[in-house]
Each structure stands twice: as C-alpha cells, then as structure tokens.
Design a protein around this motif. Structure first.
Motif, PDB file in Angstrom:
ATOM      1  N   ALA A 158       1.902   9.493  -5.419  1.00 42.36           N
ATOM      2  CA  ALA A 158       2.125  10.817  -4.809  1.00 42.36           C
ATOM      3  C   ALA A 158       3.095  11.660  -5.626  1.00 42.36           C
ATOM      4  N   LYS A 207       0.866   3.892  -3.019  1.00 42.15           N
ATOM      5  CA  LYS A 207       0.447   5.258  -2.712  1.00 42.15           C
ATOM      6  C   LYS A 207       1.612   6.238  -2.930  1.00 42.15           C
ATOM      7  N   GLY A 208       2.808   5.809  -2.527  1.00 49.25           N
ATOM      8  CA  GLY A 208       3.990   6.652  -2.697  1.00 49.25           C
ATOM      9  C   GLY A 208       4.248   6.951  -4.164  1.00 49.25           C
ATOM     10  N   TRP A 219       0.836  -1.211   0.000  1.00 51.72           N
ATOM     11  CA  TRP A 219       0.000   0.000   0.000  1.00 51.72           C
ATOM     12  C   TRP A 219       0.872   1.263   0.000  1.00 51.72           C
ATOM     13  N   VAL A 220       1.924   1.244   0.821  1.00 50.86           N
ATOM     14  CA  VAL A 220       2.848   2.383   0.887  1.00 50.86           C
ATOM     15  C   VAL A 220       3.516   2.589  -0.472  1.00 50.86           C
TER      16      VAL A 220
END
Lengths: 268, 327
Positions: free
Chosen positions: A24, A20-21, A16-17
């Motif tokens: 971003a 999402k990263g 997920w990180v």
C-alpha cells in the motif's frame, strides 16, 4: 473449526496485513529496491576500483540480501508489536483470545515474504547487472543454511519483541544500537576472517554471521553438506536456544501483561 | 447460565509504582442484568476503564471476583473472550494503510471467519451501521465519526453476546454522537447484542441510552438504579444555576466557601473562557439562597442571572460527590 486451524488463520491474517500494508506504500519500489541497489552498487564499485577479486561481488550481493532479513527481524517484529500496543491494536487482539505467538509468526511470515521479494530482486540485479557468480549446484545446501538462519533470526525476533513490550520506546534505541555493530560483525561486505580470532568468535555467536558465511561458502566456494555441518549444527542450536529464551521471555511478559497491565499500558 | 450478565464481588484493583499506591477499584460490587444497556458513569480516573479491562480479561484484579456471562474472568478467561468484545472510544484499532473492509476482514479472520462467511458478516455490519461510504477508504483518512462507526463494526464482527463500550462518543460532535447513540440503542432493541456495559462521563449519553446506571467515583460504586430512581435521590433538592462574571481569580475560593454552607449538597462550575462568564450549578436542600448570594456579593464575582433548573442525573452526582463530573 479446530483450535489449531483458528490459530493458523491468525498467523495467515497477520501475514496478509503485513504484505498488503507494504504494497500500500506507493513508493515501496524506491525504498525496497532502488535505494538498496544504489547502496549495494556503491560497495561493488569500490571493490572493483580496488581491483578486488570478482568473488567479492558475490560477497557484497549475498551480504546485502541477508542483511535485509536481519533488519526485518529488528524493525519488523519488535517495533511492529510495540506500535500495535500503542495504537490499541494489542487490546483488540488480546480480546480475540488468539495466541500472541501466532501473531508474531504472522508478522515474521509477512515480513519474510516482503523481504524475500526485495532480496530476490537484489539477487537478480547482482547477478545480471553486476555479474556476481554463484554455483547453481550449491543452491540446495545454501537454501538449507538460509532457512536455518531465518529460523534462528525470527526466534531472536521473539526475544526482541518481548523486550520492546517491556522497555517501550527504549526498545527502538536498542535497535539503533544493535543495527550497526551487528552489520559490522556479520561481515556484510567482507569475509569475517579479516578479523582477529577473538572478534571472529564473538561474531560467530550471531546467527546472521554464521548463516551468511555458510551461504557464501556454499554458493561461492562450493562447500558440500559435510563441510557445512558446523554451520548447520550451530544454527540449529541457536534456533533452539533463542526459541527457548524467547518463549520464556514472552510468557513472562504475557503474565506481567495481565497482572500489571503492561500489554495495554501506553506511551511508556 | 448465571442470573446476571456481569457480576462482581468485592472487586479490587491496586496499582503500585515506586512512589505511589493507587486504589483504582475498591471492593466494587455490581450486577448487570441480561438484555440491558447498563451505564457506568463517573469522572476521569474514577475506575471505569480499569473495571472494563478486568471484565474484558485484559487485566487481573488484585482481589475479589468478577463473572461475565457466568464465566470467571480469571480462571475462565478464554470462555469470557468467546462471548465479549470491547470498543474503546479513544482508539481506532486497525491498520491505517488498509481500508475499512480489509481491517474488518483481518479482525474477522482472527475470530476464525473466512471466505463467504466473513463476506456475509461484513455485509451485515454494513447494513447495520452504514459503512459503505468509507468501506474502501484507508483507515488513516477516516473522519472521527467514520472511525467510530468502524470501531463499532469491529466490536461486532464476532457477534459478541456482551459488548463493552468505553466512552463510545468521546471526541465526536453533537450530530455524530447522536448517530452513534442511535446505533447503540438499536443494537439492543434489534437483538444484535444481548447486553451492553457502557462507560461515559457524558450525562446526556447515559440518560438517553441506559436502562440502569451505576455511578462510580474514586473506585467505588456510590449509587445505582434507573435514571428515574437516581433522579429521585435529588427530588427534594433545589437546583440553582447562577451566571456570574469573573476575571478568573478567586472563583475556586468562592466555590469552596459555598460548599461550606450546610444546605449546599454540591457545587460545580463551568466556564466560558472568551467572555469570562462562569455558570455555577448548585444543588441545595432548601430554597433559601440568601447565604449563597451574600458570599457571591462579597466576592469579586458579578452576578448576571439566577435561575432554577430541573434536577438531572448530573445533580445526583453533585449531591453524592459534592463536585461535577468534569472537575
């Protein structure tokens, strides 16, 4: 909550990180889609200019798509783990008591999703803009080869990750050294049978070469499962071997980590 | 449950490299009671961080034993990890592109939290620490003060029973450091955390926060007690603060000569670079400073002012080690 569930949640959290990263970074469309498309287009136009058979467009599109996963393993697993260590995230992670393999699995999954989206877009651009032609009935066979290639690549990723943790910044140089020769040997833009037999044999030790060849044979030449069985066997063996080596390496690093402080030692 | 939250027995850690052997911890024996903030005070390289890393299971000891919450840090590392967390003042562990909220969510998931339980925990941490102002800001753009608050929240996400704080206010300005100290004090008073082991090389921090203090130097615990008990060790000493001017040359030589005086327990200097003014803090066993003044007058140093001062925790260190914490 069972231990297995908590470990799986760890992999999910890291994926997920990663996902999402990636989103971003506001310019991701430029880096992830537009630039690779321009690069792919330049090779396609070169082939077209040389009046190469249309089959080569498919070769280039599949080569570009598969190569993305290779770079994702190189830069996305080893490097990310190294920077996690350098920025104190490794300490914070190790204290949670979760398995480092779940962390790696999360990195791999997150990377696969990001790269998958990018690759799917490139594939569609290849088909609809550059007219690459593939056999739809071969998609299941190609998917099998593709998944086996991913499995062996990400098991290789465990080996790279452990080497990065040992060699620190030198590991980044190792990526640079490995990037271009493997791109050359894997036959990103051409079939490897253009090479002499000895070079072909060396190239066949790379899962990317075997996988790329298998996917091309399936999607472009329509090979069936029986004809693809050498690819399937080779990729399965590679997955098992790389997993064994990777786990052995990583276990050793974890042991050294607590003994010598290597997993928390910075700026080496 | 063990009688102590933390206990070490002859804990030793040796680092070996090709050309050097460093004894980071040398048969350290210390105990931390439940329900206190215990300070570990010492200069850089004293062994504070090594000790915390062993207690938090990140590093193995070379020999000796260590127990956290009754669990052996070597044989029962996974049990230790269930009851601890570590906040290092020098780091902001997290992903710079993600927001404070997302980073806390990530670490919460690593501890097995999800959904409503995780949302609730982040809300509790917001109320406790005050994260709202930067909850939706990316970690990479947080100010140092905000980042310290985030780190503290991350360290509390799993509701640890024992919290290790490694230099929690390093790099902070006075106001933000005070705010973080206030938060740390409240963690124990409000029962959020059972026990805190805090390392610092700031005297003020240790004096303000800690119920008990262990002074560590060169891998050995050299004194232990409450702040008052430690101060009593220098209750018979006299502390002089001498302001001198110098061009910088020969100051260290003068300091060494002062240390040779029998009645001098310890000397430290601090400098104000811009003006060339040096402040010498001297702990003495007697009031007569004639010998000191003679040495200063014979040197190139010009005496500006001589004051007497109250003995502080810093003077305990000066007396025990002979030099200042930041030297």
């Amino acid at each position: 909550m069972s231990k297995i569930y908590r470990e799986l949640l760890t992999a999910y959290a890291r994926a997920w990180v990663r996902f999402k990263g990636n989103l971003a970074i506001k310019t991701w469309v430029l880096w992830e889609i537009i630039l690779p498309t321009i690069f792919m287009a330049s090779v396609i136009y070169a082939y077209k200019n040389l009046n190469a058979p249309p089959i080569f467009i498919g070769f280039v599109v599949l080569g570009t798509v598969m190569m993305n996963f290779w770079y994702n393993v190189l830069w996305g697993m080893g490097d990310v783990l190294y920077w996690d260590k350098e920025t104190g995230k490794m300490e914070a992670f190790l204290i949670t008591g979760r398995s480092i393999y779940m962390l790696l699995m999360g990195m791999a999954l997150g990377g696969m999703i990001n790269t998958g989206l990018r690759s799917a877009t490139l594939l569609l651009i290849g088909i609809y803009i550059f007219g690459a032609e593939f056999r739809l009935e071969a998609v299941p066979n190609a998917t099998l080869i593709f998944l086996l290639t991913l499995a062996s690549l990400y098991c290789m990723g465990i080996i790279f990750s452990s080497l990065h943790l040992v060699y620190g910044r030198k590991g980044i140089k190792m990526n640079e050294v490995m990037g271009i020769p493997i791109s050359f040997l894997s036959g990103q833009f051409y079939p490897i049978n253009v090479f002499p037999t000895a070079v072909q044999m060396v190239a066949s030790l790379l899962p990317l070469t075997v996988g790329l060849d298998g996917v091309r044979r399936a999607l472009i030449e329509g090979w069936g499962i029986w004809e693809l069985s050498p690819h399937i066997i080779l990729l399965t063996i590679m997955t098992i071997v790389f997993l064994q080596i990777g786990v052995r390496f990583m276990n050793r690093i974890i042991e050294m980590g607590r003994r010598d402080g290597r997993l928390i030692l910075r700026w080496q | 449950m063990s009688s102590y939250a933390i206990e070490t027995v002859d804990l030793t850690r040796v680092f070996r490299s090709k050309d050097r052997v460093t004894i980071a911890l040398d048969k350290v024996n210390f105990r931390v009671r439940y329900g206190v903030i215990h300070g570990l005070l010492g200069p850089n390289g004293a062994g504070k961080t090594t000790l915390i890393r062993i207690l938090s299971t990140l590093l193995l000891p070379t020999s000796g034993e260590a127990y956290v919450y009754g669990y052996d840090v070597v044989r029962e590392a996974s049990k230790v990890r269930e009851v601890i967390n570590l906040v290092s003042g020098e780091d902001r562990p997290g992903y710079g592109l993600l927001t404070t909220y997302d980073n806390l969510k990530y670490y919460g998931m690593l501890y097995g939290m999800k959904g409503g339980e995780l949302e609730e925990r982040i809300r509790e941490l917001d109320e406790l620490i005050g994260l709202r102002e930067f909850m939706d800001k990316e970690l990479s753009v947080l100010s140092t003060g905000m980042a310290k608050k985030y780190s503290l929240a991350r360290g509390l996400i799993n509701k640890p029973k024992i919290l290790f704080l490694d230099e929690p206010t390093i790099g902070l300005d006075v106001e933000n450091a005070r705010a973080i100290r206030h938060l740390i004090k409240n963690l124990i008073e409000d029962g959020v955390i059972e026990t805190i082991l805090l390392t610092s090389h700031y005297m003020k921090e240790v004096e303000d926060l800690c119920d008990k203090v262990s002074i560590i130097d060169r891998g050995r615990i050299i004194a232990e007690g409450t702040v008052e008990e430690l101060k009593n060790k220098v209750s018979d000493e006299v502390v002089y603060v001498i302001h001198v001017y110098s061009n910088g040359k020969g100051v260290d030589e003068v300091l060494n000569r002062l240390r040779e005086i029998e009645a001098v327990s310890g000397v430290k200097k601090s400098a104000t670079q811009a003006t060339g003014e040096y402040v010498l803090r001297i702990v003495m066993e007697e009031e007569d400073i004639t010998g000191i003044l003679k040495i200063l007058e014979r040197s190139d140093l010009r005496i500006k002012r001589v004051d007497r001062d109250e003995a502080s925790l810093e003077d305990v260190f000066l007396k025990l080690v002979g030099r200042g914490l930041d030297e």
